[in-house]
Write an enzyme that holds these catalytic residues in place. Structure first.
Site, PDB file in Angstrom:
ATOM      1  N   LYS A   1       3.369   9.235   9.816  1.00  0.00           N
ATOM      2  CA  LYS A   1       2.878   8.595  10.972  1.00  0.00           C
ATOM      3  C   LYS A   1       3.527   8.864  12.172  1.00  0.00           C
ATOM      4  O   LYS A   1       3.397   9.956  12.654  1.00  0.00           O
ATOM      5  CB  LYS A   1       2.496   7.124  10.669  1.00  0.00           C
ATOM      6  CG  LYS A   1       1.672   6.686   9.448  1.00  0.00           C
ATOM      7  CD  LYS A   1       1.302   5.374   9.137  1.00  0.00           C
ATOM      8  CE  LYS A   1       0.262   5.161   8.272  1.00  0.00           C
ATOM      9  NZ  LYS A   1      -0.820   5.865   8.209  1.00  0.00           N
TER      10      LYS A   1
ATOM     11  N   ASP B   1       9.393   2.396   1.180  1.00  0.00           N
ATOM     12  CA  ASP B   1       8.084   3.269   1.680  1.00  0.00           C
ATOM     13  C   ASP B   1       7.992   2.720   2.945  1.00  0.00           C
ATOM     14  O   ASP B   1       7.517   1.864   3.322  1.00  0.00           O
ATOM     15  CB  ASP B   1       6.934   2.794   0.655  1.00  0.00           C
ATOM     16  CG  ASP B   1       5.691   3.581   1.269  1.00  0.00           C
ATOM     17  OD1 ASP B   1       5.960   4.458   2.148  1.00  0.00           O
ATOM     18  OD2 ASP B   1       4.827   3.526   0.513  1.00  0.00           O
TER      19      ASP B   1
ATOM     20  N   TYR C   1       0.801  -1.274   0.111  1.00  0.00           N
ATOM     21  CA  TYR C   1      -0.113   0.000   0.031  1.00  0.00           C
ATOM     22  C   TYR C   1       0.856   1.156   0.043  1.00  0.00           C
ATOM     23  O   TYR C   1       1.622   1.385   0.841  1.00  0.00           O
ATOM     24  CB  TYR C   1      -1.073   0.042   1.087  1.00  0.00           C
ATOM     25  CG  TYR C   1      -1.824   1.088   1.228  1.00  0.00           C
ATOM     26  CD1 TYR C   1      -2.671   1.487   0.187  1.00  0.00           C
ATOM     27  CD2 TYR C   1      -1.809   2.280   2.215  1.00  0.00           C
ATOM     28  CE1 TYR C   1      -3.753   2.241   0.139  1.00  0.00           C
ATOM     29  CE2 TYR C   1      -2.646   3.367   2.116  1.00  0.00           C
ATOM     30  CZ  TYR C   1      -3.336   3.455   1.158  1.00  0.00           C
ATOM     31  OH  TYR C   1      -4.347   4.627   1.145  1.00  0.00           O
TER      32      TYR C   1
END
Length: 585
Positions: free
Chosen positions: A377, A349, A255
């Site tokens: 995050k 990533d 993702y």
């Protein structure tokens, strides 16, 4: 010549097959192939742009231990993750009478417990077009498809509009390493608010935030944006500008956000592969320069070897957020070798793994330095922010490269466009500095303790599943974990709603869960009990098959092995904290 090069590539691919197989189980040796680990640790290899970097064979002790004792794959292998799922509007016709009766009763109890959250969703459903509500839509349990609305959050706990208290393992989609609103973050926000947060002038903390990202993450330069999706888009643009190539490669099951170029679905038919849009509104044109391949698969390396010199960027989640049981050390090391040789940039990533696997994220965890890394995050403590970091050369495309005052130097590198009004927002920079300084202060011992507690919780949960013959398994990496369900489990999405009903807050749309330094032993015991209660309730409702009866066992008896699995670990007291005590903590 070409023949020699082909032989080298073929040999490396044969080696790669062995290494991946070795991580999955015993393998017979193949003669005359030098393993990557045999390369001298001091060997230096040329990286894109002419810089040198230590060969990935020279891995730190942590990565070496990982290679020596890899975590086993989950016993239940899920289907490959695809970010977008179409609406499921089928009714409850496929349920049995027993399942429908149980589901009706459960939905009534769930809706009563969270009635204020449901009323909130109904009140604002028209003005707020929220994709979260329908991300995992099922008509059969439509009456409980609404987010739990938070009234307040602190540490490991969340309180909803009805006053229910939850142990939160969703933890802001993984943004929280220290729990909700830790004191040092709240102070940083308050201090910056008192100074003002005008956008336009450079934040006084932007340079320090970049310095910390580089120091802790093992990078040389960094740039900030507003989200993980923006960071990925920036990394792709940087790679294309730096290499002069347009094609990018990434892997099924990953993702990378919601931008058009990463919303592909891999279709295989007739021995060929094709990348198609995975969501409505995504045009095929951006996917024309995309090579999408299976993850952690030697065949993918063969395909990449044929096309690598046309590829600008190989993008990979070092540990896929939906497959924490896969830790592809050998696969990643081979990607690093192949991209270096072809002048292709390797992109980690790390929106999930960054500062989650350890101080240095996946680069430190696997002992591999990527050219570009994206974070978010944890680094911003839950505020909207993304980061692109990497080597000095690869990052030069954001500002034209490093230059100095007082001489005739100038930005001599190619520069592309990457800008936004809210990049380096003063409050985000303040929080990033506070979080990264705390990680720097507490260091590896904090991660050792947190990851060890997560591992012990997963072992205990899996022991319960195994003892009760539940076709469910828990898999984790560091402090991130998921549950995988066998095909015999009907409506597995209901499991997450049962956890919420039992007082453990999750984010059903993602199904990825996190522990933080704020979670106590009491919290872990509550999580374990909620998992057990949820599995048992779904079995009573007919959604999980009954286990085979042991000789002499009466119907309804709980096997001794299950009772033993439910017992709290030695030295861990049963849950006894009151809401007031928890709030005080």
């Amino acid at each position: 010549g070409a023949g020699a090069l082909e032989r080298v590539i073929a040999q490396q691919l044969r080696l790669m097959e062995q290494q991946i197989a070795a991580l999955r189980g015993p393998v017979a040796p193949v003669a005359d192939v030098q393993p990557l680990s045999a390369v001298p640790a001091a060997a230096q290899t040329a990286a894109p742009g002419g810089q040198t970097a230590t060969d990935p064979a020279a891995v730190p002790a942590q990565a070496a231990r990982l290679a020596d004792a890899p975590a086993p794959r989950a016993k239940i292998q899920p289907e490959t993750f695809v970010a977008y799922q179409p609406l499921n509007t089928e009714g409850p016709g496929g349920l049995t009478a027993r399942q429908r009766e149980y589901l009706d009763g459960f939905m009534a109890r769930y809706a009563e417990r969270t009635r204020a959250s449901k009323a909130h969703q109904a009140r604002y459903h028209v003005p707020l077009a929220d994709s979260r509500v329908t991300a995992r839509f099922r008509r059969a349990w439509k009456e409980i498809l609404y987010p739990v609305v938070s009234d307040r959050a602190r540490g490991s706990r969340v309180w909803d509009l009805d006053g229910n208290e939850y142990v939160d393992i969703g933890q802001a989609f993984g943004c929280s390493l220290f729990g909700h609103a830790p004191d040092f973050v709240s102070r940083a926000i308050q201090d910056q608010v008192e100074r003002g947060y005008g956008v336009g002038p450079q934040s006084a903390l932007a340079g320090r935030a970049a310095e910390l990202v580089c120091e802790l993450g093992g990078n040389q330069r960094a740039v900030f944006c507003n989200s993980g999706t923006e960071a990925v888009m920036g990394a792709i643009r940087a790679a294309r500008a730096y290499t002069g190539r347009t094609k990018i490669a990434y892997f099924a099951g990953s993702y990378h956000g919601w931008s058009d170029v990463v919303l592909g679905r891999l279709l295989s038919a007739g021995g060929g592969r094709e990348v198609r849009p995975s969501a409505p509104g995504v045009p095929e044109l951006p996917l024309g320069d995309v090579l999408m391949l299976p993850f952690d698969d030697p065949e993918s390396l063969r395909v990449l070897a044929e096309q690598m010199r046309d590829i600008a960027l190989v993008m990979v989640e070092p540990v896929q957020s939906r497959r924490p049981d896969m830790r592809p050390q050998a696969f990643l090391r081979e990607l690093r070798r192949m991209t270096r040789e072809a002048g292709t940039l390797l992109h980690f990533d790390e929106l999930i793994t960054g500062f989650r696997l350890g101080v240095g994220g996946a680069q430190e965890f696997f002992g591999i330095q990527a050219d570009l890394v994206t974070y978010g995050k944890i680094v911003a403590g839950g505020l909207p922010m993304g980061v692109v970091a990497g080597t000095r050369e690869a990052m030069s495309v954001f500002d034209g490269g490093v230059w100095s005052y007082g001489d005739d130097s100038y930005p001599a590198a190619q520069r592309t466009l990457f800008a936004g009004a809210y990049f380096k927002h003063p409050i985000s920079m303040a929080v990033a500095c506070a979080v990264l300084e705390e990680i720097r202060r507490r260091g590896a011992p904090m991660y050792d303790e947190l990851n060890g507690r997560t591992a012990r919780l997963m072992e205990r949960i899996n022991a319960f599943f195994e003892a009760g013959a539940y076709p469910i398994t828990a898999a984790h990496v560091s402090s991130c974990f998921r549950f995988f369900f066998g095909r015999e489990v009907a409506c597995p999405d209901l499991f997450h709603h049962h956890l919420i009903h039992e007082g453990v807050l999750v984010i059903p749309e993602t199904g990825t869960h996190f522990l933080t330094t704020a979670h106590t032993d009491d919290d872990l015991e509550r999580i374990f009990r909620a998992v057990c209660a949820s599995a048992e309730a779904m079995r009573r409702g007919g959604f999980i098959p009954e286990p085979p009866a042991a000789p002499g066992e009466r119907a309804g008896d709980r096997p001794e092995t299950v009772r033993a699995a439910l017992a709290p670990p030695e030295g861990l007291a049963a849950s006894s904290s009151t809401s007031a005590e928890t709030a005080k903590r």
